[in-house]
Design a protein around this motif. Structure first.
Motif, short mmCIF file in Angstrom:
data_model
loop_
_atom_site.label_atom_id
_atom_site.label_comp_id
_atom_site.label_asym_id
_atom_site.label_seq_id
_atom_site.Cartn_x
_atom_site.Cartn_y
_atom_site.Cartn_z
N ASN A 47 0.82 -1.22 0.00
CA ASN A 47 0.00 0.00 0.00
C ASN A 47 0.85 1.26 0.00
OD1 ASN A 47 -2.62 -1.23 2.24
ND2 ASN A 47 -2.32 -1.49 0.05
N ALA A 48 2.03 1.18 0.57
CA ALA A 48 2.87 2.36 0.70
C ALA A 48 3.65 2.66 -0.58
CB ALA A 48 3.84 2.19 1.86
N TYR A 49 4.17 1.64 -1.24
CA TYR A 49 5.17 1.93 -2.28
C TYR A 49 5.04 1.10 -3.55
CZ TYR A 49 9.55 4.25 -3.57
OH TYR A 49 10.48 5.06 -4.15
N TYR A 50 4.12 0.16 -3.63
CA TYR A 50 4.09 -0.69 -4.82
C TYR A 50 2.72 -0.76 -5.48
CZ TYR A 50 8.53 -2.11 -2.84
OH TYR A 50 9.80 -2.08 -2.35
N GLU A 51 1.69 -1.01 -4.66
CA GLU A 51 0.39 -1.38 -5.22
C GLU A 51 -0.52 -0.18 -5.40
OE1 GLU A 51 -1.45 -4.74 -3.24
OE2 GLU A 51 0.45 -5.12 -2.25
N LYS A 52 -1.02 -0.02 -6.61
CA LYS A 52 -2.03 1.01 -6.86
C LYS A 52 -2.83 0.61 -8.08
CE LYS A 52 -2.47 5.86 -8.12
NZ LYS A 52 -1.73 7.09 -8.45
N LEU A 53 -4.14 0.72 -7.96
CA LEU A 53 -5.00 0.46 -9.12
C LEU A 53 -5.11 1.76 -9.91
CD1 LEU A 53 -7.78 -1.62 -7.35
CD2 LEU A 53 -6.14 -2.50 -9.01
N HIS A 54 -4.72 1.71 -11.17
CA HIS A 54 -4.79 2.91 -12.02
C HIS A 54 -6.07 2.85 -12.85
CE1 HIS A 54 -0.72 4.54 -11.37
NE2 HIS A 54 -0.41 3.28 -11.13
N PHE A 55 -6.98 3.74 -12.58
CA PHE A 55 -8.19 3.87 -13.41
C PHE A 55 -8.01 5.10 -14.30
CE2 PHE A 55 -9.76 1.54 -9.72
CZ PHE A 55 -10.67 0.66 -10.27
N ASP A 56 -8.47 5.00 -15.55
CA ASP A 56 -8.44 6.22 -16.37
C ASP A 56 -9.73 7.00 -16.12
OD1 ASP A 56 -10.44 5.11 -17.93
OD2 ASP A 56 -9.19 4.80 -19.70
N GLU A 57 -9.89 8.14 -16.81
CA GLU A 57 -11.03 9.01 -16.52
C GLU A 57 -12.36 8.35 -16.91
OE1 GLU A 57 -9.32 10.51 -20.46
OE2 GLU A 57 -8.57 9.55 -18.64
N ASN A 58 -12.27 7.25 -17.68
CA ASN A 58 -13.49 6.52 -18.04
C ASN A 58 -13.69 5.30 -17.15
OD1 ASN A 58 -14.45 8.10 -20.33
ND2 ASN A 58 -12.48 7.51 -21.22
N ALA A 59 -13.00 5.29 -16.01
CA ALA A 59 -13.11 4.22 -15.02
C ALA A 59 -12.71 2.86 -15.59
CB ALA A 59 -14.52 4.17 -14.41
N GLN A 60 -11.83 2.91 -16.59
CA GLN A 60 -11.25 1.66 -17.09
C GLN A 60 -10.00 1.38 -16.28
OE1 GLN A 60 -12.25 -0.54 -19.41
NE2 GLN A 60 -14.11 0.60 -19.93
N LEU A 61 -9.91 0.18 -15.74
CA LEU A 61 -8.75 -0.20 -14.96
C LEU A 61 -7.60 -0.49 -15.90
CD1 LEU A 61 -7.53 -0.85 -12.23
CD2 LEU A 61 -8.58 -3.10 -12.35
N LEU A 62 -6.47 0.17 -15.70
CA LEU A 62 -5.38 0.08 -16.66
C LEU A 62 -4.30 -0.93 -16.28
CD1 LEU A 62 -4.96 3.85 -17.50
CD2 LEU A 62 -6.46 2.16 -18.56
N ASN A 63 -4.38 -1.48 -15.08
CA ASN A 63 -3.35 -2.44 -14.70
C ASN A 63 -3.96 -3.69 -14.05
OD1 ASN A 63 -4.01 -0.85 -12.47
ND2 ASN A 63 -1.98 -0.99 -11.56
N ALA A 64 -4.86 -4.32 -14.79
CA ALA A 64 -5.57 -5.48 -14.26
C ALA A 64 -4.82 -6.79 -14.49
CB ALA A 64 -6.98 -5.54 -14.85
N SER A 65 -3.55 -6.80 -14.21
CA SER A 65 -2.82 -8.06 -14.24
C SER A 65 -1.56 -7.90 -13.41
CB SER A 65 -2.44 -8.45 -15.68
OG SER A 65 -1.20 -7.84 -16.03
N PHE A 66 -0.98 -9.01 -13.01
CA PHE A 66 0.22 -8.93 -12.19
C PHE A 66 1.45 -8.54 -13.02
CE2 PHE A 66 -1.76 -11.89 -8.85
CZ PHE A 66 -2.33 -10.79 -8.22
N MET A 67 1.25 -8.34 -14.33
CA MET A 67 2.34 -7.77 -15.12
C MET A 67 2.51 -6.29 -14.76
SD MET A 67 1.91 -9.33 -18.94
CE MET A 67 0.23 -8.73 -19.19
N ASP A 68 1.38 -5.64 -14.47
CA ASP A 68 1.41 -4.20 -14.25
C ASP A 68 1.08 -3.81 -12.82
OD1 ASP A 68 2.04 -3.57 -16.89
OD2 ASP A 68 -0.04 -3.74 -17.48
N TYR A 69 0.36 -4.66 -12.09
CA TYR A 69 0.03 -4.36 -10.68
C TYR A 69 1.13 -5.01 -9.84
CZ TYR A 69 -2.59 -3.80 -6.37
OH TYR A 69 -2.98 -3.44 -5.11
N LEU A 70 1.91 -4.17 -9.21
CA LEU A 70 3.13 -4.67 -8.58
C LEU A 70 2.89 -5.05 -7.12
CD1 LEU A 70 6.12 -5.15 -9.07
CD2 LEU A 70 6.54 -2.78 -8.39
N LEU A 71 2.98 -6.34 -6.85
CA LEU A 71 2.86 -6.82 -5.47
C LEU A 71 4.25 -6.84 -4.83
CD1 LEU A 71 0.47 -9.85 -5.92
CD2 LEU A 71 -0.05 -7.79 -4.64
#
Lengths: 149, 781
Positions: free
Chosen positions: B682-706
């Protein structure tokens, strides 16, 4: 998502315009284009195969040309849907004559994408769309040069 | 010999099964003739459905059925509200909106289900999805919580005048008066963005209908099997006794798995009955990113009033909370935030107002921390800013404001997430702070080590901060303890288990009462056929609420054992000892009887039982607290950062936790380690990126960094035990503790490490790119 850029064609503006408005030519230029159907002078439908990162799929789309000021400018409204997502965009094209029988095309647009294309392919979408654009314009320029020759 | 088992570092009973792959998960349930479901989900975040054509999917070989909302008919209605709004707060606004199993007309977030395909295999079902044709009318989208509350925003729910889901104000004392007398007023704005729980196991449901006995069995990755059982029975018109819900081993819950009813939870059992075939649905990771609930989106505008010497006079906090497209979980998360904005400090004046906004995003429900990290982030960032502005050491300003040991029970005069009064039952906060400072070597670091690092050109910072965790809320849990004829102990409780070590910590509580080995206590959790009363595993309450029910039931069984043994051994109860599965007369070891023999005597096959006696050595007990105990902890971190790349290396991580009586330090430390991992994410890696159309832009572990094991520091855990006076065991919860303070601690540490940049961090999560941008006062994502 925003997309903008410019391209210099090696030919006069009227020639470029003619090619841009010819669906047969566009079909050959746009990478992955499978079909283009002319619905009217200003509306085309077609199918394009797109590969973005881990996904590949066919987009069925529609292009509407409006605000047309030949051979200078027009607005393109694009929508496409497929199994890997959807795309909606509006773009503007403006062409100015340059010295030495060259034409500068400026394009800018905004696209909204959704589905797998957005969620998994977003990072690649920008690069893919730019490279498709460049490939298409290069091919168009090739036609232009061969027509002139 | 020491007979105490509570507090011992007992290795876990469940581990052999888990480590050898013998534990059953939902996806391990494979039944004859089982069909597989796949969900057709909307790619649009906000759209009207113009038409649905499933005819090609229906005709596809291997597809058994395809259902849309229209096909479901009258059975397609929303789930029940999980938590109702607080009745005790004046002028509360709450607009309850819940999801339907299948969407008929309007899509409100990407990932909502429009149709379900049931096929002989999941492969065929997925192929069937590709043949479904939907015509949408895309609608303007609202993704931003502040824009959602502007008058011209698109409406998520057309029947409401605005996107306001809830509004609530709570007050303590008189903030305006405190402000008028303050030496310093500090105002700031903080933004907190969404992440996902990313449990290792996604959600899954298997439902089996037995038409002959009209009985439904459901295996569900839920944290709340009993309420799911009750809700399904009501929904499907079945007797509760004919519905069995099993929550087997679950690969991580973290909160989102207590959301109910998920659309799939309403759909899959309904399909099993409709088709008279077992149906399995296992969520894939991409679905999990869209359809499993998320958390953390809030924006706070805070003001604090201080005296010159750093004493807090009051806080005023206005915040907006993002609930996504629906609000089935009521106000739990924002109420938790409200309860934690005062941290562990003695704050006489408090005004907190929140507005909850509907957006076209995935639903928000509690996720490990559940609103608490937001509150702690706000107060602890403000304390750091105040320390700088008032020229007081950051530890000292905290020490001056911590609640003193003689102030407990400390009543806040507002209500908590369970609508109970917010009361901190007990604690010794300064001692926990001192223990941590000593362990991390704070003084020495500041005076000797840090100047040396800085002279070498290295940026090494230290952070120390306290936090509270409200835990162990009601309403109740229960347990049944039985001495079986084998002499082994069978225990059942309604709470489910998702890795908390229940099979060991609960066994320790029972074994200590009954004088048996911990491995001789067999626990069954989360199976309504074994125990059918309870609410679930959430709010750091298992060890407190179910643990005390265990203790009460075991104490009752102990009494039964002593009563019967006293008669059999002809000795007074006071002289009897329970040890090694035997009851012995204290001074005459040869005079004894095994629990096995005693259990047989308590349940005879012939003869007469005395009137008024119950058969067997068995008891059921319940525990429900009036309000939950509040745990306290302090985390400290020393980290080095490379200002060119903003890559970090955590050199020390120290935790001191006071969660009352410790049942098992091994399990407790594991909970804290896991929590810190989530907190660092929560502090430094993980964030869900939504665009202005509420499309999630990082819906995979390729882009969502655990956070991976390579990012995890060694964590040193210290314990203090301030027993809770609220329950027999003296326990307080700890399930979420590890995660709560980390984003605030991380910000403090980074500001200290990057001392020459004069940073003020007011947002979380960060990432190297963003921190680089903040350091250079640039706009970055």
């Amino acid at each position: 998502m925003k997309l903008s850029g410019e391209y210099v064609f090696d030919g006069p503006r009227e020639e470029v315009w003619k090619l841009v408005r010819d669906p047969e030519v566009l079909m050959k230029c746009m990478p992955g284009t499978q079909t283009v159907n002319k619905i009217s002078d200003s509306e085309f439908t077609g199918e394009v195969t797109v590969r973005i990162g881990p996904f590949a799929g066919v987009f069925a789309g529609r292009v509407i040309i409006s605000d047309e000021v030949p051979p200078q400018s027009c607005t393109l409204t694009i929508e496409g849907t497929g199994k890997i997502g959807f795309l909606q965009g509006v773009g503007a094209i403006e062409m100015t004559e340059l010295e030495g029988q060259k034409t500068l095309m400026k394009y800018s647009g905004e696209a909204q994408i959704g589905g797998k294309v957005a969620s998994v392919g977003q990072r690649l979408f920008d690069t893919v769309s730019k490279s498709m654009m460049k490939q298409g314009l290069d091919t168009l320029n090739g036609f232009l040069k061969s027509n002139a020759a | 010999m020491d007979k105490r088992l509570i507090g011992k570092r007992v290795v876990r009973n469940e581990d052999p099964r888990l480590l050898t792959g013998q534990a059953q998960y939902v996806d391990d349930v494979n039944l004859p003739n089982m069909a597989h479901a796949a969900m057709f989900r909307s790619e649009y975040a906000h759209a009207r459905i113009r038409s649905i054509d499933v005819s090609k999917a229906r005709a596809y070989p291997g597809v058994i059925a395809v259902y849309t909302a229209e096909d479901m008919g009258a059975d397609c209605y929303p789930g029940p509200p999980l938590v109702s709004p607080p009745p005790t707060v004046k002028d509360v606004i709450f607009n309850s909106r819940r999801q339907v199993p299948l969407v008929k007309d309007k899509i409100r977030h990407a990932g909502e289900i429009i149709a379900v395909v049931i096929a002989e295999t999941r492969y065929i079902a997925e192929d069937g999805l590709d043949l479904i044709e939907i015509e949408y009318e895309p609608l303007p989208v609202v993704a931003d919580i502040e824009k959602a509350l502007e008058p011209d925003s698109p409406l998520v729910h057309d029947d409401l005048d605005s996107n306001l889901a809830a509004h609530l104000v709570q007050k303590k004392g008189d903030y305006e008066a405190a402000r008028a007398s303050a030496d310093a007023i500090i105002q700031r704005r903080f933004t907190i963005e969404r992440g996902t729980a990313a449990a290792m196991e996604n959600r899954g449901i298997v439902a089996q209908w037995d038409a002959k006995s009209e009985a439904l069995t459901v295996w569900d990755t839920t944290q709340a099997p009993i309420p799911i059982r009750n809700g399904l029975a009501a929904r499907l018109g079945l007797s509760e006794s004919k519905v069995r819900v099993i929550a087997p081993f679950i690969g991580g819950g973290f909160g989102p798995k207590i959301m109910m009813f998920y659309s799939e939870e309403m759909l899959v059992p309904w399909l099993a009955i409709k088709l008279n075939r077992p149906v399995k649905w296992i969520e894939d990771r991409r679905e999990n990113f869209y359809a499993t609930t998320q958390e953390r989106g809030q924006v706070h505008e805070v003001e604090m009033a201080f005296t010159r010497d750093g004493k807090i006079l009051g806080i005023k906090d206005d915040f907006i909370h993002d609930t996504g497209a629906y609000d089935p979980y009521g106000l739990t998360t924002p109420l938790n935030t409200q309860s934690h904005v005062m941290g562990g400090y003695d704050i006489p004046n408090f005004t907190s107002e929140f507005r909850v906004a509907f957006t076209n995003k995935t639903i928000v429900t509690p996720m490990r921390g559940a609103g608490r990290p937001h509150g702690i982030y706000v107060i602890e960032r403000m304390m750091d800013i105040a320390a700088k502005e008032l020229g007081i050491d950051r530890v000292e300003i905290r020490r001056r404001n911590l609640i003193k040991p003689d102030a407990f029970p400390y009543e806040h005069g507002i209500i908590d997430q369970a609508f109970a009064p917010l009361i901190f039952d007990s604690g010794n906060y300064e001692a926990v702070l001192n223990e941590t400072l000593k362990a991390v070597g704070y003084e020495k670091f500041i005076k000797e080590e840090q100047p040396r690092y800085r002279a070498e050109g290295r940026r090494v910072g230290i952070g120390v901060l306290p936090f509270i965790e409200t835990t162990g809320v009601g309403p109740y849990e229960g347990a049944r303890v039985t001495v079986e004829a084998s002499g082994k102990i069978a225990v059942a409780t309604g709470v489910g288990t998702q890795g908390q070590g229940h099979f060991t910590s609960f066994a320790q509580v029972v074994a200590e009462q009954l004088g048996v080995d911990v491995t001789d206590v067999r626990i069954t959790t989360g199976d309504s056929a074994h125990f059918n009363w309870g609410t679930g595993t959430f709010a750091s309450r298992g060890a407190v609420v179910a643990g005390n029910a265990m203790h009460a039931a075991a104490t009752m069984v102990r009494k039964k054992i002593l009563k019967l043994a006293s008669k059999v051994l002809n000795a007074p109860e006071e002289e009897l000892e329970l040890e090694d599965g035997m009851v012995r007369v204290a001074d005459i070891p040869q005079s004894s009887i095994s629990l096995s023999d005693l259990a047989a005597l308590a349940n005879p096959l012939r003869g007469a039982v005395e009137p008024g006696t119950e058969p067997g050595l068995e008891a059921t007990a319940y525990y429900g607290p009036q309000y939950g105990p509040t745990a306290f902890g302090v985390h400290a971190m020393i980290a080095e950062i490379d200002a060119e790349t903003m890559m970090i290396k955590i050199l020390r991580y120290v935790v001191t936790e006071d969660c009352g009586t410790i049942l098992n330090p091994l399990i407790l430390e594991g909970q804290i380690h896991g929590g810190v991992a989530l907190g660092l994410g929560n502090a430094y890696y993980e964030k869900l990126h939504f665009d202005e159309n509420a499309q999630l832009l990082n819906a995979s572990f390729m882009d969502y960094l655990l956070v991976g094991s390579t990012e995890m520091p060694r964590i040193e855990v210290h314990h203090l035990e301030t027993r809770s006076p609220l329950n027999e065991l003296g326990t307080k919860g700890v399930g979420e503790a590890g995660a709560i303070p980390v984003p605030a601690l991380f910000a403090q540490t980074m500001e200290d490490a990057l001392y020459d940049y004069n940073l003020e961090i007011r947002e979380t999560p960060l990432n190297p790119n963003r921190l680089f941008g903040i350091a250079r006062k640039e706009k970055t994502a």
